[in-house]
Design a protein around this motif. Sequence first.
Motif, PDB file in Angstrom:
ATOM      1  N   ALA A   1     -13.409 -11.550  -0.901  1.00 46.97           N
ATOM      2  CA  ALA A   1     -12.866 -12.576  -1.381  1.00 46.97           C
ATOM      3  C   ALA A   1     -12.678 -12.876  -2.887  1.00 46.97           C
ATOM      4  N   SER A   2     -13.461 -12.185  -3.657  1.00 49.21           N
ATOM      5  CA  SER A   2     -13.492 -11.915  -5.055  1.00 49.21           C
ATOM      6  C   SER A   2     -12.182 -11.487  -5.624  1.00 49.21           C
ATOM      7  N   GLY A   3     -11.333 -10.645  -4.608  1.00 54.74           N
ATOM      8  CA  GLY A   3     -10.029  -9.858  -4.993  1.00 54.74           C
ATOM      9  C   GLY A   3      -9.076 -10.854  -4.991  1.00 54.74           C
ATOM     10  N   PHE A   4      -7.842 -10.308  -5.476  1.00 54.11           N
ATOM     11  CA  PHE A   4      -6.731 -10.821  -5.651  1.00 54.11           C
ATOM     12  C   PHE A   4      -6.122 -11.641  -4.526  1.00 54.11           C
ATOM     13  N   LEU A   5      -5.980 -10.802  -3.706  1.00 52.76           N
ATOM     14  CA  LEU A   5      -5.604 -11.293  -2.011  1.00 52.76           C
ATOM     15  C   LEU A   5      -6.586 -11.979  -1.432  1.00 52.76           C
ATOM     16  N   GLY A   6      -7.831 -11.585  -1.391  1.00 49.86           N
ATOM     17  CA  GLY A   6      -9.033 -12.178  -0.842  1.00 49.86           C
ATOM     18  C   GLY A   6      -9.073 -13.723  -1.174  1.00 49.86           C
TER      19      GLY A   6
ATOM     20  N   TYR B   1     -18.160 -10.728  -1.743  1.00 49.96           N
ATOM     21  CA  TYR B   1     -17.998 -10.419  -2.959  1.00 49.96           C
ATOM     22  C   TYR B   1     -18.819  -9.255  -3.039  1.00 49.96           C
ATOM     23  N   HIS B   2     -18.647  -8.733  -3.892  1.00 54.28           N
ATOM     24  CA  HIS B   2     -19.383  -7.275  -4.711  1.00 54.28           C
ATOM     25  C   HIS B   2     -19.987  -7.484  -5.849  1.00 54.28           C
ATOM     26  N   GLN B   3     -19.006  -7.213  -6.724  1.00 55.20           N
ATOM     27  CA  GLN B   3     -19.618  -7.084  -8.272  1.00 55.20           C
ATOM     28  C   GLN B   3     -19.205  -8.215  -9.047  1.00 55.20           C
ATOM     29  N   HIS B   4     -18.163  -9.120  -8.593  1.00 54.36           N
ATOM     30  CA  HIS B   4     -17.776 -10.475  -9.064  1.00 54.36           C
ATOM     31  C   HIS B   4     -18.044 -11.648  -8.090  1.00 54.36           C
ATOM     32  N   PRO B   5     -19.199 -12.236  -8.596  1.00 52.78           N
ATOM     33  CA  PRO B   5     -19.429 -13.500  -7.621  1.00 52.78           C
ATOM     34  C   PRO B   5     -18.226 -14.742  -8.021  1.00 52.78           C
TER      35      PRO B   5
ATOM     36  N   LEU C   1     -11.040  -0.241  -2.489  1.00 51.04           N
ATOM     37  CA  LEU C   1     -10.706   0.449  -3.679  1.00 51.04           C
ATOM     38  C   LEU C   1      -9.205   0.365  -3.778  1.00 51.04           C
ATOM     39  N   SER C   2      -8.668  -0.525  -4.375  1.00 53.11           N
ATOM     40  CA  SER C   2      -7.256  -0.681  -4.240  1.00 53.11           C
ATOM     41  C   SER C   2      -6.291  -0.486  -5.208  1.00 53.11           C
ATOM     42  N   GLN C   3      -6.841   0.566  -6.222  1.00 49.81           N
ATOM     43  CA  GLN C   3      -5.901   0.970  -7.374  1.00 49.81           C
ATOM     44  C   GLN C   3      -5.667   2.619  -6.971  1.00 49.81           C
TER      45      GLN C   3
ATOM     46  N   PHE D   1      -6.797  -5.465   9.426  1.00 43.56           N
ATOM     47  CA  PHE D   1      -7.063  -4.484   8.406  1.00 43.56           C
ATOM     48  C   PHE D   1      -5.768  -4.735   7.366  1.00 43.56           C
ATOM     49  N   THR D   2      -6.018  -4.862   6.108  1.00 39.79           N
ATOM     50  CA  THR D   2      -4.961  -4.943   5.131  1.00 39.79           C
ATOM     51  C   THR D   2      -4.785  -3.019   4.743  1.00 39.79           C
ATOM     52  N   SER D   3      -3.595  -2.769   5.216  1.00 39.86           N
ATOM     53  CA  SER D   3      -3.349  -1.326   4.721  1.00 39.86           C
ATOM     54  C   SER D   3      -2.173  -1.551   3.930  1.00 39.86           C
TER      55      SER D   3
ATOM     56  N   THR E   1      -4.422   9.646  -2.647  1.00 39.19           N
ATOM     57  CA  THR E   1      -5.583   9.739  -2.308  1.00 39.19           C
ATOM     58  C   THR E   1      -5.704   8.316  -1.529  1.00 39.19           C
ATOM     59  N   TYR E   2      -5.209   7.464  -2.449  1.00 34.83           N
ATOM     60  CA  TYR E   2      -5.352   5.846  -1.852  1.00 34.83           C
ATOM     61  C   TYR E   2      -4.356   5.929  -0.542  1.00 34.83           C
ATOM     62  N   GLY E   3      -3.256   6.420  -0.440  1.00 33.62           N
ATOM     63  CA  GLY E   3      -2.509   6.244   0.874  1.00 33.62           C
ATOM     64  C   GLY E   3      -3.063   6.873   1.814  1.00 33.62           C
TER      65      GLY E   3
ATOM     66  N   HIS F   1      -6.164   7.772   2.387  1.00 38.09           N
ATOM     67  CA  HIS F   1      -7.358   7.228   3.005  1.00 38.09           C
ATOM     68  C   HIS F   1      -7.165   6.044   3.950  1.00 38.09           C
ATOM     69  N   LYS F   2      -5.907   5.096   3.343  1.00 39.80           N
ATOM     70  CA  LYS F   2      -5.788   4.024   4.034  1.00 39.80           C
ATOM     71  C   LYS F   2      -4.897   4.439   5.561  1.00 39.80           C
ATOM     72  N   LEU F   3      -4.124   5.479   5.583  1.00 40.47           N
ATOM     73  CA  LEU F   3      -3.743   6.003   6.841  1.00 40.47           C
ATOM     74  C   LEU F   3      -4.970   6.515   7.740  1.00 40.47           C
TER      75      LEU F   3
HETATM   76  N1  NAP Z   1      -2.535  -5.842  -4.771  1.00 40.53           N
HETATM   77  C1  NAP Z   1      -1.632  -5.132  -4.029  1.00 40.53           C
HETATM   78  O1  NAP Z   1      -0.404  -5.083  -4.692  1.00 40.53           O
HETATM   79  C2  NAP Z   1      -1.762  -4.576  -2.654  1.00 40.53           C
HETATM   80  C3  NAP Z   1      -0.828  -3.949  -2.101  1.00 40.53           C
HETATM   81  C4  NAP Z   1      -0.734  -3.257  -0.950  1.00 40.53           C
HETATM   82  C5  NAP Z   1      -2.163  -3.372  -0.403  1.00 40.53           C
HETATM   83  N2  NAP Z   1      -3.000  -4.085  -0.859  1.00 40.53           N
HETATM   84  C6  NAP Z   1      -4.582  -4.045  -0.303  1.00 40.53           C
HETATM   85  O2  NAP Z   1      -4.681  -5.211   0.095  1.00 40.53           O
HETATM   86  C7  NAP Z   1      -6.219  -5.753  -0.043  1.00 40.53           C
HETATM   87  C8  NAP Z   1      -6.590  -6.239  -1.188  1.00 40.53           C
HETATM   88  O3  NAP Z   1      -6.174  -5.993  -2.450  1.00 40.53           O
HETATM   89  P1  NAP Z   1      -6.422  -6.704  -3.713  1.00 40.53           P
HETATM   90  O4  NAP Z   1      -5.353  -6.203  -4.560  1.00 40.53           O
HETATM   91  O5  NAP Z   1      -6.752  -7.906  -3.396  1.00 40.53           O
HETATM   92  O6  NAP Z   1      -7.731  -6.019  -4.124  1.00 40.53           O
HETATM   93  P2  NAP Z   1      -8.581  -6.355  -5.435  1.00 40.53           P
HETATM   94  O7  NAP Z   1      -8.302  -7.404  -5.969  1.00 40.53           O
HETATM   95  O8  NAP Z   1      -8.963  -5.087  -6.035  1.00 40.53           O
HETATM   96  O9  NAP Z   1     -10.021  -6.648  -4.799  1.00 40.53           O
HETATM   97  C9  NAP Z   1     -11.050  -5.689  -4.093  1.00 40.53           C
HETATM   98  C10 NAP Z   1     -12.015  -6.496  -3.411  1.00 40.53           C
HETATM   99  O10 NAP Z   1     -12.802  -5.324  -2.667  1.00 40.53           O
HETATM  100  C11 NAP Z   1     -14.137  -5.810  -3.166  1.00 40.53           C
HETATM  101  N3  NAP Z   1     -14.994  -4.431  -3.005  1.00 40.53           N
HETATM  102  C12 NAP Z   1     -14.433  -3.280  -3.748  1.00 40.53           C
HETATM  103  N4  NAP Z   1     -15.647  -2.521  -3.587  1.00 40.53           N
HETATM  104  C13 NAP Z   1     -16.530  -3.132  -2.791  1.00 40.53           C
HETATM  105  C14 NAP Z   1     -17.705  -2.827  -2.117  1.00 40.53           C
HETATM  106  N5  NAP Z   1     -18.314  -1.498  -2.343  1.00 40.53           N
HETATM  107  N6  NAP Z   1     -18.536  -3.595  -1.487  1.00 40.53           N
HETATM  108  C15 NAP Z   1     -17.830  -4.843  -1.006  1.00 40.53           C
HETATM  109  N7  NAP Z   1     -16.689  -5.320  -1.505  1.00 40.53           N
HETATM  110  C16 NAP Z   1     -16.164  -4.319  -2.723  1.00 40.53           C
HETATM  111  C17 NAP Z   1     -13.959  -6.314  -4.506  1.00 40.53           C
HETATM  112  O11 NAP Z   1     -15.225  -7.078  -4.785  1.00 40.53           O
HETATM  113  P3  NAP Z   1     -15.902  -7.280  -6.354  1.00 40.53           P
HETATM  114  O12 NAP Z   1     -14.612  -7.444  -7.061  1.00 40.53           O
HETATM  115  O13 NAP Z   1     -16.786  -8.519  -6.064  1.00 40.53           O
HETATM  116  O14 NAP Z   1     -16.647  -6.169  -6.640  1.00 40.53           O
HETATM  117  C18 NAP Z   1     -12.745  -7.211  -4.418  1.00 40.53           C
HETATM  118  O15 NAP Z   1     -13.216  -8.654  -3.609  1.00 40.53           O
HETATM  119  C19 NAP Z   1      -6.586  -4.246  -0.194  1.00 40.53           C
HETATM  120  O16 NAP Z   1      -6.820  -3.726   1.096  1.00 40.53           O
HETATM  121  C20 NAP Z   1      -5.492  -3.322  -0.810  1.00 40.53           C
HETATM  122  O17 NAP Z   1      -5.586  -1.977  -0.278  1.00 40.53           O
HETATM  123  C21 NAP Z   1      -2.886  -4.541  -2.194  1.00 40.53           C
END
Ligand code: NAP
Length: 327
Positions: free
Chosen positions: A34-39, A56-60, A97-99, A134-136, A159-161, A163-165
């Motif tokens: 929920a601290s992430g961009f989409l969440g 969240y994990h590292q970013h309250p 781990l989305s990058q 699941f968000t792949s 690797t990202y692709g 692991h998601k697959l």
């Molecule tokens: N953004 C894109 O363009 C895009 C494209 C395709 C698919 N997706 C998928 O969509 C989803 C959301 O992407 P996003 O861009 O929103 O990701 P993001 O902004 O990088 O956020 C990642 C989230 O995962 C949490 N996280 C990471 N490691 C963790 C751990 N060890 N324990 C608990 N939480 C952890 C982070 O928490 P903290 O920050 O609090 O540590 C953060 O809330 C992901 O599944 C990604 O693969 C994203």
Amino acid sequence: MGPELGLENKSPGIAMATDNRDRICDRPLLITGASGFLGWHLTRLASPYWSVQGTYHQHPVDQVGVTMTCLDLSDLDRVQAWLAALNPGAVIHTAALSQPNVCEHQPQQSYAINVKATCTLAEFCGQRSIPFVFTSTEQVFDGEAAPYSEGSTPRPINTYGQHKLEAEQRIQTLHPHPIICRLPLLYGPATPRAGSFLQGFFQTLAAGQPLSVFVDEFRSPAYVEDVALGLLLALREGVDLLHLGGPERISRYHFGLRIAEIFNVSPALLVPTEQRHSTMAARRPADLSTDNQRALALGYQPRDVAAGLRAVRDWSERTGPNPTLVY
Ligand SMILES: NC(=O)c1ccc[n+]([C@@H]2O[C@H](COP(=O)([O-])OP(=O)(O)OC[C@H]3O[C@@H](n4cnc5c(N)ncnc54)[C@H](OP(=O)(O)O)[C@@H]3O)[C@@H](O)[C@H]2O)c1
């Protein structure tokens, strides 16, 4: 999307609360990441309909009407105990781990979060008939045969692709009806703790610096709020696999030109560059544009890039720019 979203839950395992149309389920909707961009955008959009529990994990982070808990998803014992105590009515798993470049450098960390934690969540849900989304990613494809539909054969090149697959495949053995949504490149307003590639573009352009943008990398980018609603739609419909791409196939360079137009930036700052001549840690598929017919037929309504960028601009005018992330 208001009540017309029809969040009456058709997914298996959710008891519909008939006495309260605004609270669809008497158990919480868990949104990891929920601290992430989409969440963050998703928790906000889901909270009128569900009792939402975010992690969240590292970013309250705070969100009005949402309960937030710190949870390290690599601590699988704690995750299982916490899930049992929470007893969620549904789970949307956006933590990752989305990058791709980070995953390439830290494959063990990527595997721990993107595969193992995903499997733990899916198994917990599967054993209790709890809907699991699941968000792949479209990065499960190699970029050589776009546009990609749900029937296309995945062949990840980083690797990202990979692991998601692997997570997609394994959760199908752990949950009877997992809901897998493959997401495109996302963009939208920065959240309190996260942003998209767009914010990097803005920071460079706002500093008046030239921005190298690929002319040979094509995506179907989608505005983040549309994708968040797409995830809720997928949950409602209980689909097995859904592509939530945006409506346009566009190169990074042409995306940059749209930014220049809508945000009144000089297009001369955009430097057309070829991805195939660039070196990056993770290989990047050249064309990941998608075929979204299935999602559109269900009611998915992604806006085009110009409308999405105008929404970012309007958001910023309403709320003021994020102090740490431009727009
Ligand atoms: N953004 C894109 O363009 C895009 C494209 C395709 C698919 N997706 C998928 O969509 C989803 C959301 O992407 P996003 O861009 O929103 O990701 P993001 O902004 O990088 O956020 C990642 C989230 O995962 C949490 N996280 C990471 N490691 C963790 C751990 N060890 N324990 C608990 N939480 C952890 C982070 O928490 P903290 O920050 O609090 O540590 C953060 O809330 C992901 O599944 C990604 O693969 C994203």
